[in-house]
Design an enzyme around this catalytic site. Structure first.
Site, PDB file in Angstrom:
ATOM      1  N   SER A 279       0.834  -1.203   0.000  1.00 53.66           N
ATOM      2  CA  SER A 279       0.000   0.000   0.000  1.00 53.66           C
ATOM      3  C   SER A 279       0.874   1.260   0.000  1.00 53.66           C
ATOM      4  CB  SER A 279      -0.945  -0.052   1.205  1.00 53.66           C
ATOM      5  OG  SER A 279      -2.040   0.792   1.027  1.00 53.66           O
TER       6      SER A 279
ATOM      7  N   ASP B 134      -8.612  -6.415  -4.522  1.00 50.97           N
ATOM      8  CA  ASP B 134      -8.382  -5.044  -4.041  1.00 50.97           C
ATOM      9  C   ASP B 134      -9.317  -4.080  -4.771  1.00 50.97           C
ATOM     10  OD1 ASP B 134      -7.207  -2.490  -3.389  1.00 50.97           O
ATOM     11  OD2 ASP B 134      -5.328  -3.521  -2.963  1.00 50.97           O
TER      12      ASP B 134
ATOM     13  N   HIS C  71      -7.945  -5.398  -0.163  1.00 50.28           N
ATOM     14  CA  HIS C  71      -6.741  -4.682   0.247  1.00 50.28           C
ATOM     15  C   HIS C  71      -6.275  -5.131   1.633  1.00 50.28           C
ATOM     16  CE1 HIS C  71      -3.841  -1.486  -0.381  1.00 50.28           C
ATOM     17  NE2 HIS C  71      -4.033  -1.091   0.870  1.00 50.28           N
TER      18      HIS C  71
END
Lengths: 360, 360
Positions: free
Chosen positions: A143, A304, A333
């Site tokens: 991320s 995601d 995610h």
């Protein structure tokens, strides 16, 4: 005066060391007089300093998830083979942050804007000055940690031998910029936030709850919710479990994000929105990614909802020699938290293969 | 006293008729003393009353999109062949709604909870008493209109010959329930909302903007934003276009949702969260869908981020003889607005085929 918040302690996050880098000038013009990075290391540095791995952290994250979930003997990120340095990003609540600094000129609402490039420059200084590391066997992060990983590979091509950005992009997308704004507005719309001058993070409980609720719909996946996957996740707090999805939302997502510092989240959100390696090349993403000499595995997560595989694939295709390795997690995610052994096996297999590549 | 709001006028939405149904008892226990449905019809009813098509409306929508985008000579929904009745859902700002009612006992914050089943019962009464229609050649609707379409097929199997739920489910999912809550909280967290007792919808401008921002990330798709598809969308207001995605967000999504009534959106949001045909069968979804005798085409949109095709497919598989017809739109859920001729061609082809099926 720093605010008390038990979330940002070694007891909660695991041991770490604070390393001072001195005066640090930020890309946006602000200055941190004595930047402190919260650093956790695992394993020993080889005599030739060739076994160093750097892990930058994600939005709202710390080094905790890494030692708890990703590192271990026999794993790809094996402290018996590698010297693994996890650096908490600036503003995350452990490294210098709005609510922890003693310096009134940058405390709370006066905390300066920090960019991904600032984190990466600070990490480079830390590794060089504090550990004597000039080359990294691998940079890996998820991320916002992936944003920093990309930034490392573009900014310091000679120092990065391998890179594995997981569930993140080199250039933030419009969708992500808008998404992050909803997270930030959920917090700043709470009158308790008070322009950043609250007395305790709990003053912003309503805003933090709305922030958590948006994470619940974007951070997880539709399939996570439909399948009832959450039923098998162990409670965060002993005895505080869940029978319904509403209770999971309350006792997992809201509970976790509710512990955090609002200004820390806002500092990271602002930074996330502006992640962009093309700042090095006048806005030309292809030219920026073309600078990369590291061996890169681009590792999006299939479910995601805001770093979808195709957005990551578009960058992989612009990166010389990079490979696309799609991970699979029903948690979307938040698969990054490592709920599934199968996901962690995939990560380990890809990282093991990447670490075995000859970059001579 | 009703609030002024130019969005909810025939000038803005196209002609419609208000039809009074008298006293209407709601499933949650409330009562509307003289329920008014805002109804728009297109075409002529055959002598045998066999050519009637019903269209219920979606969240925040009205009959406008249907006559502007979906209906037309030579189209599947052809007013020269069919008598098409578009009924605005209760609480949508045109049918009886919190801000338009003259009845102080149900105005604004006192507006009673309305369920999908209430809309469908009201529509059945309208069709029977006002138009003499006992059977529908087709019920078709998108999103919350799909919820009503499913409810029709389960509640009145003898009256529905064909059904086409587009981008919506028979039983609302946990993810959708959480998503809708973020939309509602964006509004109610605005102090200007004042517990539902604002003086003008513009008092809630900040909340409506946050509501619009969440729609931007969930109602559209990541690919819509990444591709720059929005560049080709014509301005809502002449001369108020966009060069950047931020300007599009301001002058399209925020502008549109900013015109709407906060209490109307909240009434619809509460209803959406609780859409569930299994209320007819003690919570047994399979049994509820098993009651359906209509020929059903289940039509999700491929890029929809909150009614993903697989959620719709799961219901299609429980519905006797139903077929899955996936539509394609880069705009995701907002593909419903009909930005793409290719999407509208697909809709027309499927509906034409459905209308041609022999249900004798």
């Amino acid at each position: 005066m720093p605010l008390e918040n038990p979330f940002y302690t070694a007891q909660m996050q695991g041991d770490y060391e604070l390393v001072g880098l001195g005066r640090f000038e930020l890309e946006e013009g602000g200055v941190i007089d004595d930047l402190q990075l919260a650093v956790a290391t695992y394993g020993e540095l080889d005599a030739d300093r060739g076994n160093a791995i750097l892990v930058p952290t994600w939005f709202s994250g710390t080094h905790a998830t890494w030692w708890q979930v990703y590192l271990g003997a026999g794993r790809a990120l094996d402290p018996e083979k590698y010297f693994i340095v996890v650096v908490n990003q600036i503003g995350n609540g452990l490294s210098t942050s709005p609510h922890t600094t003693d310096d009134p000129s940058i405390a709370m609402s006066r905390f300066p804007h920090v960019r991904i490039g600032d984190d990466v420059r600070a990490q480079e200084q830390l590794l060089r000055e504090h550990f004597g590391i000039e080359r990294l066997a691998l940079v890996v992060g998820g991320s916002m940690g992936a944003q920093q990983t990309w930034e490392w590979a573009v900014r310091y091509p000679d120092k990065v031998l391998r890179a594995a950005p997981i569930a993140g992009t080199a250039q933030n997308t419009p969708h992500d910029t808008l998404f992050t704004q909803t997270l930030m507005d959920a917090i700043t719309s709470d009158p308790g936030w008070n322009g950043g001058e609250y007395a305790a993070h709990t003053d912003v409980a309503a805003g933090l709850a709305r922030h958590a609720d948006i994470w619940a719909i974007m951070g997880l996946s539709t399939e996570f919710w439909r399948s009832g996957f959450w039923k098998g996740i162990p409670p965060v707090v002993e005895g505080l479990g869940w029978e319904t999805f509403e209770e999971f939302q309350q006792n997992f997502t809201r509970l976790l994000f509710g512990m955090m510092d609002p200004n820390a989240l806002l500092s990271m959100g602002w930074k996330w929105q502006r992640g962009d390696v093309a700042r090095h090349t006048g806005g030309d993403l292809e030219a920026a990614l073309g600078r990369i000499t590291a061996t890169v595995f681009v590792m999006p997560i299939d479910e995601d909802m805001f770093f979808p595989p195709r957005d990551c694939e578009a960058e992989q295709q612009l990166t010389p020699g990079a490979e696309l390795r799609v991970l699979h997690s029903i948690a979307g995610h938040f698969g990054l938290f490592g709920f599934e052994p199968s996901y962690l096996d995939e990560v380990d297999q890809h990282l093991r293969e990447l670490l075995a590549t000859d970059v001579g």
